[in-house]
Design an enzyme around this catalytic site. Structure first.
Site, PDB file in Angstrom:
ATOM      1  N   LYS A 197     -36.830 -35.580  30.572  1.00 58.46           N
ATOM      2  CA  LYS A 197     -37.349 -36.520  31.560  1.00 58.46           C
ATOM      3  C   LYS A 197     -38.776 -36.113  31.900  1.00 58.46           C
ATOM      4  O   LYS A 197     -39.023 -35.031  32.429  1.00 58.46           O
ATOM      5  CB  LYS A 197     -36.476 -36.508  32.807  1.00 58.46           C
ATOM      6  CG  LYS A 197     -36.926 -37.516  33.837  1.00 58.46           C
ATOM      7  CD  LYS A 197     -35.926 -37.638  34.960  1.00 58.46           C
ATOM      8  CE  LYS A 197     -36.399 -38.605  36.020  1.00 58.46           C
ATOM      9  NZ  LYS A 197     -35.475 -38.670  37.146  1.00 58.46           N
ATOM     10  N   LYS A 249     -36.214 -40.106  28.581  1.00 58.28           N
ATOM     11  CA  LYS A 249     -36.723 -41.037  29.575  1.00 58.28           C
ATOM     12  C   LYS A 249     -38.177 -40.710  29.880  1.00 58.28           C
ATOM     13  O   LYS A 249     -38.486 -39.539  30.088  1.00 58.28           O
ATOM     14  CB  LYS A 249     -35.876 -40.873  30.826  1.00 58.28           C
ATOM     15  CG  LYS A 249     -36.310 -41.664  32.002  1.00 58.28           C
ATOM     16  CD  LYS A 249     -35.383 -41.367  33.133  1.00 58.28           C
ATOM     17  CE  LYS A 249     -35.915 -42.111  34.336  1.00 58.28           C
ATOM     18  NZ  LYS A 249     -35.245 -41.731  35.531  1.00 58.28           N
TER      19      LYS A 249
END
Ligand code: PBG
Length: 327
Positions: A197, A249
Protein backbone atom coordinates in the site's frame (compact mmCIF):
# COMPACT_ATOMS: atom_id res chain seq x y z
CA UNK A 1 6.76 -4.28 -52.78
CA UNK A 2 6.83 -7.25 -50.47
CA UNK A 3 3.74 -8.61 -48.73
CA UNK A 4 3.70 -9.93 -45.17
CA UNK A 5 3.28 -13.69 -44.84
CA UNK A 6 2.23 -13.43 -41.25
CA UNK A 7 -0.80 -11.29 -40.57
CA UNK A 8 -1.83 -10.77 -36.92
CA UNK A 9 -4.77 -8.71 -38.19
CA UNK A 10 -6.54 -11.94 -39.25
CA UNK A 11 -7.32 -12.56 -35.60
CA UNK A 12 -8.83 -9.10 -35.26
CA UNK A 13 -11.04 -9.02 -38.31
CA UNK A 14 -14.46 -9.39 -36.67
CA UNK A 15 -16.05 -9.61 -33.22
CA UNK A 16 -16.38 -13.40 -33.33
CA UNK A 17 -12.69 -14.05 -33.92
CA UNK A 18 -11.68 -11.35 -31.46
CA UNK A 19 -13.85 -12.95 -28.84
CA UNK A 20 -12.37 -16.36 -29.60
CA UNK A 21 -8.79 -15.25 -28.98
CA UNK A 22 -9.37 -12.78 -26.17
CA UNK A 23 -6.81 -13.50 -23.45
CA UNK A 24 -8.40 -11.66 -20.55
CA UNK A 25 -11.99 -11.60 -19.37
CA UNK A 26 -13.16 -9.88 -16.26
CA UNK A 27 -15.81 -11.85 -14.42
CA UNK A 28 -18.28 -10.06 -12.11
CA UNK A 29 -17.45 -12.65 -9.44
CA UNK A 30 -13.93 -11.23 -9.25
CA UNK A 31 -15.11 -7.70 -8.51
CA UNK A 32 -15.47 -6.35 -5.00
CA UNK A 33 -17.46 -3.20 -4.31
CA UNK A 34 -16.35 -0.89 -1.50
CA UNK A 35 -19.27 0.67 0.39
CA UNK A 36 -19.42 3.44 2.98
CA UNK A 37 -21.90 3.61 5.81
CA UNK A 38 -22.23 6.64 8.03
CA UNK A 39 -23.53 6.53 11.57
CA UNK A 40 -26.74 8.46 12.14
CA UNK A 41 -27.72 9.06 8.50
CA UNK A 42 -31.36 8.56 7.67
CA UNK A 43 -30.89 9.07 3.92
CA UNK A 44 -27.88 8.19 1.77
CA UNK A 45 -25.65 11.12 0.92
CA UNK A 46 -23.65 11.85 -2.22
CA UNK A 47 -19.86 12.21 -2.11
CA UNK A 48 -18.83 15.17 -4.26
CA UNK A 49 -15.49 13.81 -5.46
CA UNK A 50 -16.86 10.29 -6.02
CA UNK A 51 -19.88 10.80 -8.28
CA UNK A 52 -22.20 7.80 -8.10
CA UNK A 53 -20.79 6.57 -4.77
CA UNK A 54 -22.78 7.16 -1.58
CA UNK A 55 -22.35 7.44 2.12
CA UNK A 56 -25.06 4.99 3.07
CA UNK A 57 -27.52 4.96 5.92
CA UNK A 58 -27.90 1.56 7.56
CA UNK A 59 -31.08 1.04 5.56
CA UNK A 60 -29.72 2.06 2.19
CA UNK A 61 -26.61 -0.06 2.80
CA UNK A 62 -28.73 -3.17 3.18
CA UNK A 63 -30.53 -2.41 -0.07
CA UNK A 64 -27.28 -1.67 -1.89
CA UNK A 65 -25.83 -4.95 -0.63
CA UNK A 66 -28.78 -6.86 -2.09
CA UNK A 67 -28.35 -5.06 -5.43
CA UNK A 68 -24.66 -5.93 -5.44
CA UNK A 69 -25.46 -9.59 -4.86
CA UNK A 70 -28.04 -9.50 -7.65
CA UNK A 71 -25.41 -8.02 -9.96
CA UNK A 72 -23.18 -10.97 -9.10
CA UNK A 73 -20.26 -9.17 -7.49
CA UNK A 74 -17.80 -11.34 -5.61
CA UNK A 75 -17.58 -9.28 -2.46
CA UNK A 76 -18.51 -6.14 -0.54
CA UNK A 77 -15.80 -4.23 1.36
CA UNK A 78 -17.33 -2.16 4.17
CA UNK A 79 -16.01 1.12 5.53
CA UNK A 80 -17.62 2.87 8.48
CA UNK A 81 -17.88 6.59 9.15
CA UNK A 82 -18.54 7.13 12.86
CA UNK A 83 -20.40 10.12 14.33
CA UNK A 84 -17.68 10.58 16.92
CA UNK A 85 -13.95 9.92 17.02
CA UNK A 86 -11.39 9.63 19.77
CA UNK A 87 -7.59 9.31 19.94
CA UNK A 88 -7.69 5.51 20.29
CA UNK A 89 -10.35 4.86 17.65
CA UNK A 90 -12.50 2.98 20.16
CA UNK A 91 -15.49 3.06 17.79
CA UNK A 92 -13.76 0.44 15.66
CA UNK A 93 -13.68 -2.06 18.49
CA UNK A 94 -17.05 -1.26 20.09
CA UNK A 95 -19.58 -3.95 19.01
CA UNK A 96 -22.05 -1.08 18.58
CA UNK A 97 -19.62 0.95 16.47
CA UNK A 98 -20.96 1.74 13.01
CA UNK A 99 -18.72 -0.67 11.10
CA UNK A 100 -19.51 -3.62 13.34
CA UNK A 101 -23.22 -2.82 13.21
CA UNK A 102 -23.03 -2.57 9.41
CA UNK A 103 -21.31 -5.95 9.16
CA UNK A 104 -24.15 -7.49 11.16
CA UNK A 105 -26.75 -5.75 8.98
CA UNK A 106 -25.20 -6.84 5.71
CA UNK A 107 -24.55 -10.40 6.81
CA UNK A 108 -28.16 -10.65 8.03
CA UNK A 109 -29.31 -9.40 4.64
CA UNK A 110 -27.13 -11.36 2.20
CA UNK A 111 -25.68 -14.23 4.26
CA UNK A 112 -23.19 -16.22 2.23
CA UNK A 113 -24.38 -14.99 -1.16
CA UNK A 114 -21.25 -12.86 -1.47
CA UNK A 115 -18.10 -12.38 0.62
CA UNK A 116 -18.68 -9.71 3.25
CA UNK A 117 -15.39 -7.93 4.01
CA UNK A 118 -14.42 -5.14 6.36
CA UNK A 119 -11.65 -2.57 6.48
CA UNK A 120 -9.52 -3.34 9.50
CA UNK A 121 -7.91 0.00 10.28
CA UNK A 122 -8.26 2.75 12.82
CA UNK A 123 -8.12 5.82 10.58
CA UNK A 124 -11.88 6.19 10.21
CA UNK A 125 -12.24 6.06 13.98
CA UNK A 126 -9.38 8.19 15.29
CA UNK A 127 -9.73 11.90 15.99
CA UNK A 128 -6.26 12.46 14.45
CA UNK A 129 -7.02 10.39 11.36
CA UNK A 130 -3.95 8.16 11.54
CA UNK A 131 -4.19 4.41 11.00
CA UNK A 132 -2.72 3.70 14.40
CA UNK A 133 -2.29 4.89 17.97
CA UNK A 134 0.03 7.79 18.66
CA UNK A 135 2.87 8.07 21.14
CA UNK A 136 2.84 11.16 23.42
CA UNK A 137 5.05 12.93 20.89
CA UNK A 138 2.71 12.17 18.00
CA UNK A 139 4.47 9.25 16.27
CA UNK A 140 2.36 6.36 14.97
CA UNK A 141 3.19 3.55 17.38
CA UNK A 142 3.43 0.16 15.71
CA UNK A 143 3.07 -2.29 18.54
CA UNK A 144 0.30 -0.71 20.59
CA UNK A 145 -1.60 -0.38 17.30
CA UNK A 146 -1.24 -4.12 16.73
CA UNK A 147 -3.06 -4.80 20.00
CA UNK A 148 -5.92 -2.57 18.84
CA UNK A 149 -6.06 -4.33 15.45
CA UNK A 150 -6.28 -7.69 17.24
CA UNK A 151 -9.32 -6.51 19.18
CA UNK A 152 -10.87 -4.96 16.11
CA UNK A 153 -10.44 -8.19 14.15
CA UNK A 154 -12.22 -10.18 16.83
CA UNK A 155 -15.04 -7.60 17.00
CA UNK A 156 -15.52 -7.78 13.24
CA UNK A 157 -15.46 -11.57 13.29
CA UNK A 158 -18.02 -11.58 16.11
CA UNK A 159 -20.21 -9.39 13.92
CA UNK A 160 -20.05 -12.09 11.25
CA UNK A 161 -17.56 -10.82 8.70
CA UNK A 162 -16.15 -13.37 6.26
CA UNK A 163 -12.88 -11.65 5.44
CA UNK A 164 -10.98 -8.85 7.15
CA UNK A 165 -8.82 -6.36 5.30
CA UNK A 166 -6.02 -5.03 7.49
CA UNK A 167 -5.03 -1.83 5.70
CA UNK A 168 -2.98 0.12 8.23
CA UNK A 169 0.50 -0.98 7.10
CA UNK A 170 1.79 -1.70 10.61
CA UNK A 171 4.61 -4.24 10.71
CA UNK A 172 3.35 -7.63 11.83
CA UNK A 173 -0.34 -6.78 11.44
CA UNK A 174 -1.28 -9.89 9.48
CA UNK A 175 0.30 -12.26 11.99
CA UNK A 176 -1.29 -10.53 14.95
CA UNK A 177 -4.72 -10.48 13.32
CA UNK A 178 -4.46 -14.14 12.30
CA UNK A 179 -3.47 -15.20 15.80
CA UNK A 180 -6.21 -13.13 17.44
CA UNK A 181 -8.85 -14.60 15.14
CA UNK A 182 -7.62 -18.14 15.75
CA UNK A 183 -7.42 -17.70 19.52
CA UNK A 184 -10.99 -16.43 19.58
CA UNK A 185 -12.23 -19.40 17.56
CA UNK A 186 -12.54 -17.63 14.20
CA UNK A 187 -10.23 -19.88 12.19
CA UNK A 188 -12.56 -19.59 9.20
CA UNK A 189 -12.38 -15.82 8.87
CA UNK A 190 -9.88 -15.06 6.14
CA UNK A 191 -7.38 -12.23 5.79
CA UNK A 192 -7.16 -10.08 2.69
CA UNK A 193 -3.87 -8.33 3.41
CA UNK A 194 -3.23 -4.86 2.10
CA UNK A 195 0.30 -6.11 1.63
CA UNK A 196 1.45 -3.39 -0.73
CA UNK A 197 0.00 0.00 0.00
CA UNK A 198 1.64 3.13 -1.26
CA UNK A 199 1.48 6.58 0.33
CA UNK A 200 -0.55 7.74 -2.65
CA UNK A 201 -2.21 11.00 -3.57
CA UNK A 202 -4.83 8.90 -5.38
CA UNK A 203 -6.67 8.39 -2.06
CA UNK A 204 -7.92 11.98 -2.05
CA UNK A 205 -11.63 11.39 -2.71
CA UNK A 206 -11.71 8.50 -0.21
CA UNK A 207 -10.68 10.95 2.47
CA UNK A 208 -13.79 12.97 1.64
CA UNK A 209 -15.91 9.80 1.67
CA UNK A 210 -14.83 8.93 5.22
CA UNK A 211 -14.54 12.58 6.32
CA UNK A 212 -10.95 11.89 7.27
CA UNK A 213 -9.50 13.97 10.07
CA UNK A 214 -5.93 13.42 8.87
CA UNK A 215 -3.50 16.28 8.75
CA UNK A 216 -0.07 15.54 7.37
CA UNK A 217 0.54 12.24 5.64
CA UNK A 218 1.07 8.52 6.15
CA UNK A 219 4.62 8.25 4.87
CA UNK A 220 6.02 6.62 8.00
CA UNK A 221 3.84 3.56 7.38
CA UNK A 222 2.65 3.52 3.76
CA UNK A 223 5.23 2.87 1.05
CA UNK A 224 7.21 5.21 -1.15
CA UNK A 225 5.76 5.10 -4.71
CA UNK A 226 9.32 4.79 -5.98
CA UNK A 227 9.80 1.30 -4.56
CA UNK A 228 9.09 -2.11 -6.09
CA UNK A 229 11.51 -4.49 -4.33
CA UNK A 230 10.15 -3.30 -1.00
CA UNK A 231 6.71 -4.50 -2.12
CA UNK A 232 7.96 -8.00 -2.71
CA UNK A 233 9.38 -7.97 0.82
CA UNK A 234 6.04 -6.79 2.24
CA UNK A 235 4.20 -9.50 0.32
CA UNK A 236 6.57 -12.25 1.47
CA UNK A 237 6.12 -11.17 5.08
CA UNK A 238 2.33 -11.12 4.81
CA UNK A 239 2.20 -14.55 3.20
CA UNK A 240 4.49 -15.92 5.91
CA UNK A 241 2.22 -14.35 8.55
CA UNK A 242 -0.81 -16.12 7.11
CA UNK A 243 -2.40 -13.81 4.53
CA UNK A 244 -4.99 -15.66 2.48
CA UNK A 245 -4.89 -13.07 -0.30
CA UNK A 246 -2.50 -10.18 -0.88
CA UNK A 247 -3.51 -6.83 -2.29
CA UNK A 248 -1.74 -4.09 -4.18
CA UNK A 249 -3.05 -0.55 -3.89
CA UNK A 250 -3.53 1.68 -5.88
CA UNK A 251 -3.96 -0.39 -9.05
CA UNK A 252 -3.55 1.33 -12.41
CA UNK A 253 -0.43 3.41 -11.65
CA UNK A 254 1.18 0.27 -10.13
CA UNK A 255 0.52 -2.48 -12.69
CA UNK A 256 4.22 -3.37 -12.73
CA UNK A 257 3.89 -4.07 -9.01
CA UNK A 258 0.75 -6.19 -9.53
CA UNK A 259 2.59 -8.20 -12.12
CA UNK A 260 5.70 -8.71 -9.99
CA UNK A 261 3.60 -9.73 -6.99
CA UNK A 262 1.65 -12.19 -9.13
CA UNK A 263 4.91 -13.81 -10.17
CA UNK A 264 6.25 -13.94 -6.61
CA UNK A 265 3.46 -15.68 -4.69
CA UNK A 266 0.90 -18.42 -5.13
CA UNK A 267 -1.93 -16.93 -3.08
CA UNK A 268 -4.61 -14.95 -4.94
CA UNK A 269 -3.58 -11.40 -5.76
CA UNK A 270 -6.05 -8.52 -5.45
CA UNK A 271 -5.72 -4.92 -6.58
CA UNK A 272 -7.64 -1.88 -5.35
CA UNK A 273 -8.66 0.60 -7.99
CA UNK A 274 -8.78 3.51 -5.59
CA UNK A 275 -10.94 6.58 -5.33
CA UNK A 276 -8.65 8.90 -7.31
CA UNK A 277 -8.44 6.45 -10.21
CA UNK A 278 -12.23 6.33 -10.33
CA UNK A 279 -12.65 10.08 -9.89
CA UNK A 280 -10.28 10.94 -12.75
CA UNK A 281 -12.26 8.84 -15.19
CA UNK A 282 -15.60 10.14 -13.95
CA UNK A 283 -14.42 13.74 -14.22
CA UNK A 284 -13.06 13.31 -17.73
CA UNK A 285 -16.21 11.50 -18.81
CA UNK A 286 -18.43 14.21 -17.31
CA UNK A 287 -16.59 16.68 -19.54
CA UNK A 288 -17.21 14.49 -22.56
CA UNK A 289 -13.49 13.89 -23.03
CA UNK A 290 -13.54 10.10 -22.87
CA UNK A 291 -16.02 7.28 -23.36
CA UNK A 292 -16.85 6.43 -19.75
CA UNK A 293 -17.94 2.80 -20.13
CA UNK A 294 -15.13 1.84 -22.47
CA UNK A 295 -12.52 3.41 -20.23
CA UNK A 296 -14.04 1.73 -17.18
CA UNK A 297 -13.84 -1.73 -18.74
CA UNK A 298 -10.41 -1.05 -20.23
CA UNK A 299 -8.99 -0.20 -16.81
CA UNK A 300 -10.47 -3.34 -15.25
CA UNK A 301 -9.18 -5.50 -18.08
CA UNK A 302 -5.71 -4.00 -17.69
CA UNK A 303 -5.63 -4.63 -13.95
CA UNK A 304 -6.65 -8.24 -14.53
CA UNK A 305 -4.16 -8.68 -17.37
CA UNK A 306 -1.38 -7.47 -15.07
CA UNK A 307 -2.18 -10.35 -12.71
CA UNK A 308 -4.89 -9.32 -10.28
CA UNK A 309 -7.49 -12.01 -9.89
CA UNK A 310 -9.66 -9.93 -7.57
CA UNK A 311 -10.34 -6.23 -8.18
CA UNK A 312 -11.81 -3.77 -5.71
CA UNK A 313 -13.54 -1.04 -7.68
CA UNK A 314 -16.27 1.54 -7.09
CA UNK A 315 -17.65 0.50 -10.49
CA UNK A 316 -18.11 -3.13 -9.45
CA UNK A 317 -21.92 -3.22 -9.60
CA UNK A 318 -22.24 -1.28 -12.83
CA UNK A 319 -19.32 -3.09 -14.47
CA UNK A 320 -20.85 -6.44 -13.51
CA UNK A 321 -23.95 -5.47 -15.47
CA UNK A 322 -21.97 -4.34 -18.51
CA UNK A 323 -19.79 -7.46 -18.47
CA UNK A 324 -22.82 -9.69 -18.34
CA UNK A 325 -24.13 -8.14 -21.56
CA UNK A 326 -20.76 -8.42 -23.20
CA UNK A 327 -19.92 -12.11 -22.70
C1 PBG B 1 -7.37 3.06 5.16
C2 PBG B 1 -7.79 3.05 3.74
C3 PBG B 1 -7.65 4.07 2.79
C4 PBG B 1 -8.18 3.59 1.59
C5 PBG B 1 -8.66 2.30 1.84
N1 PBG B 1 -8.38 1.97 3.16
C6 PBG B 1 -7.17 5.47 2.96
C7 PBG B 1 -5.76 5.75 3.25
O1 PBG B 1 -4.90 4.87 3.33
O2 PBG B 1 -5.50 6.93 3.43
C8 PBG B 1 -8.23 4.36 0.31
C9 PBG B 1 -9.15 3.80 -0.73
C10 PBG B 1 -9.44 4.72 -1.87
O3 PBG B 1 -8.80 5.75 -2.08
O4 PBG B 1 -10.35 4.38 -2.62
N2 PBG B 1 -8.41 2.66 6.02
Amino acid sequence: MSYPEIRPRRLRRNPAVRRLVSETRVDPAELVVPMFVKEGLTEPRAIGSLPGVLQHSRDSLRKAAVEAVQAGVGGIMLFGVPAQRDPTGSGGIDPNGILNVAIRDVVAEVGDATVVMSDLCLDEFTSHGHCGLLTPDGEVDNDSTLAAYAEMAVAQAAAGVGMVGPSGMMDGQVGVVRRALDDAGYQDVSVLAYAVKYASAFYGPFREAVESALEGDRRTYQQDPANLRESLREVALDVAEGADLVMVKPALPYLDVVSAVRAAVDVPVAAYQVSGEYAMVEAAAANGWIDRERVMLETLTSIKRAGAQVILTYWAVEAAGLLRQRY
